[in-house]
Enzyme design. Structure first.
Site, PDB file in Angstrom:
ATOM      1  N   SER A 124       0.834  -1.196   0.000  1.00  0.00           N
ATOM      2  CA  SER A 124       0.000   0.000   0.000  1.00  0.00           C
ATOM      3  C   SER A 124       0.872   1.250   0.000  1.00  0.00           C
ATOM      4  O   SER A 124       1.970   1.264   0.580  1.00  0.00           O
ATOM      5  CB  SER A 124      -0.859  -0.013   1.270  1.00  0.00           C
ATOM      6  OG  SER A 124      -1.388   1.261   1.507  1.00  0.00           O
ATOM      7  N   TYR A 149      -2.268  -0.481  10.338  1.00  0.00           N
ATOM      8  CA  TYR A 149      -2.457  -1.155   9.049  1.00  0.00           C
ATOM      9  C   TYR A 149      -1.257  -0.881   8.143  1.00  0.00           C
ATOM     10  O   TYR A 149      -0.656  -1.805   7.576  1.00  0.00           O
ATOM     11  CB  TYR A 149      -3.755  -0.668   8.391  1.00  0.00           C
ATOM     12  CG  TYR A 149      -3.799  -0.913   6.907  1.00  0.00           C
ATOM     13  CD1 TYR A 149      -4.054  -2.180   6.407  1.00  0.00           C
ATOM     14  CD2 TYR A 149      -3.549   0.126   6.004  1.00  0.00           C
ATOM     15  CE1 TYR A 149      -4.059  -2.408   5.037  1.00  0.00           C
ATOM     16  CE2 TYR A 149      -3.556  -0.091   4.640  1.00  0.00           C
ATOM     17  CZ  TYR A 149      -3.803  -1.361   4.155  1.00  0.00           C
ATOM     18  OH  TYR A 149      -3.793  -1.581   2.810  1.00  0.00           O
ATOM     19  N   LYS A 153       1.872  -3.419   6.662  1.00  0.00           N
ATOM     20  CA  LYS A 153       2.298  -3.577   5.258  1.00  0.00           C
ATOM     21  C   LYS A 153       3.800  -3.335   5.131  1.00  0.00           C
ATOM     22  O   LYS A 153       4.510  -4.057   4.416  1.00  0.00           O
ATOM     23  CB  LYS A 153       1.536  -2.586   4.365  1.00  0.00           C
ATOM     24  CG  LYS A 153       0.047  -2.883   4.234  1.00  0.00           C
ATOM     25  CD  LYS A 153      -0.200  -4.156   3.439  1.00  0.00           C
ATOM     26  CE  LYS A 153      -1.664  -4.471   3.282  1.00  0.00           C
ATOM     27  NZ  LYS A 153      -1.912  -5.786   2.676  1.00  0.00           N
TER      28      LYS A 153
END
Ligand code: UDP
Length: 342
Positions: A124, A149, A153
């Site tokens: 991302s 989050y 990643k």
């Protein structure tokens, strides 16, 4: 060639499954259906006119993954499985770190065990944090994601880089998605968030279809042309095609390679709202509210590396994005709900 897609019943995974099926690949989907629908896979099969093997399992079940890899003769894995709600990750960091990282470690262990070492990973643009320079290239420092989050990643990118550095038989693509939006042009598959959508585009389409009253625009005082946040919205079918290209290139060239998947164009929240009205004829009721914690003013990809090395570019613009997102929402006002066949 046979490709296994983890999280293949989810939003990006299902569109990627369709692109692969249409390109003639045999596709195996493994998904625990925590945030996805079996119906999505059924519809992909219908659209492609091709069977998909569906394994309902958690990717952390390493034995099931290993036996699927051998049983179906899998050549490469596209790893989309994981939790992705930014806000929830701030409230439940342990859940996010544990799920996203464990899932990847288990997957890689299973792959290593059976000697399948070609992997495409859904990363991302959040790994860039708040970039100093726009558009952001792959060489920009990966820095300080604003939520667990994003950190999960970034940590997974590190793990995969180390795995490949230790064993050059691995071929790994790290795909940094910008903002995936839209739906397949048939309107049969699309994004189906559970509960109140966190992301802009599903919220807009749910306002248009009457499920939500008003869009809250988070912040009207950013240092952008109209004061609202700017993002690089990429049509999910372009993104899906990017996976196919990345898989080819790493299978041929090996290594651990990073690509931005974005368009290179920034669009503000109000521009999305205006495009929606122009394309669909539906005005979106909105009001400007305070900024959302953790949001940055603007983000936009430098897509040149992907264009040059993958021979790929995002072909669909904002109007196609809005048109397809709206078709999906209109045809499926409650998402896949009610049509599930379990
Ligand atoms: N946004 C908004 N209202 C919403 C959801 C999002 O104004 O209900 C804005 C958000 O502040 C950002 C842009 O829309 O500027 C894209 O947000 P999204 O959550 O879709 O993606 P993000 O870039 O945060 O991952």
């Amino acid at each position: 060639m046979t490709i296994l897609i983890t999280g293949g019943a989810g939003y990006v995974g299902s569109h990627t499954a369709l692109v692969l099926c249409q390109a003639g690949y045999d596709v195996i989907v493994i998904d625990n259906l925590v945030n996805a629908s079996r119906e999505a896979v059924v519809r992909v099969e219908q659209l492609a006119g091709r069977r998909i093997v569906f394994v309902e399992a958690d990717v952390r079940d390493s034995d099931t993954v290993a036996s699927a890899l051998t049983r179906y003769g899998v050549d490469a894995v596209i790893h989309c499985a994981g939790l992705k709600a930014v806000g929830e990750s701030t409230e439940r960091p342990l859940l996010y770190y544990q799920t996203n990282i464990d899932t990847t470690l288990s997957l890689c262990s299973a792959m290593e065990r059976v000697g399948v070492k070609t992997l495409v990973f859904s990363s991302s643009a959040t790994v860039y944090g708040d970039p100093d320079e726009l558009p952001v290239t792959e060489n920009a420092p990966v820095g300080w994601p604003s939520n667990p989050y994003g950190w999960s990643k970034l940590m997974i990118e590190r793990i995969l880089t180390d795995v490949q550095a230790a064993d050059s038989d691995w071929s790994i693509a790290l795909l940094r998605y910008f903002n995936p939006v839209g739906a397949h042009e048939s309107g049969r598959i699309g994004e189906d968030p559970k509960g109140i959508p966190n992301n802009l585009m599903p919220f807009v389409t749910q306002v248009a279809v009457g499920r939500r009253a008003t869009l809250s625009v988070f912040g009207g005082d950013y240092a952008t042309a109209d004061g609202t946040g700017v993002r690089d919205y990429i049509h999910v079918m372009d993104l899906a095609e990017g996976h196919l290209r990345a898989m080819h290139v790493i299978a041929e060239r090996g290594g651990c390679r990073v690509w931005n998947l974005g368009t290179g164009r920034g669009t503000s929240v109000l521009e999305v709202v205006e495009a929606f009205k122009r394309v669909t004829g539906r005005p979106i009721d909105y009001r400007i509210v305070p900024r959302r914690a953790g949001d940055i003013a603007a983000c936009c990809a430098a897509p040149e590396r992907a264009q040059a090395e993958l021979d790929w570019r995002a072909r669909r613009g904002l109007d196609a994005i809005v048109r397809d997102a709206w078709r999906w929402q209109r045809q499926n006002p409650e998402g896949y709900m009610g049509s599930d066949r379990e």
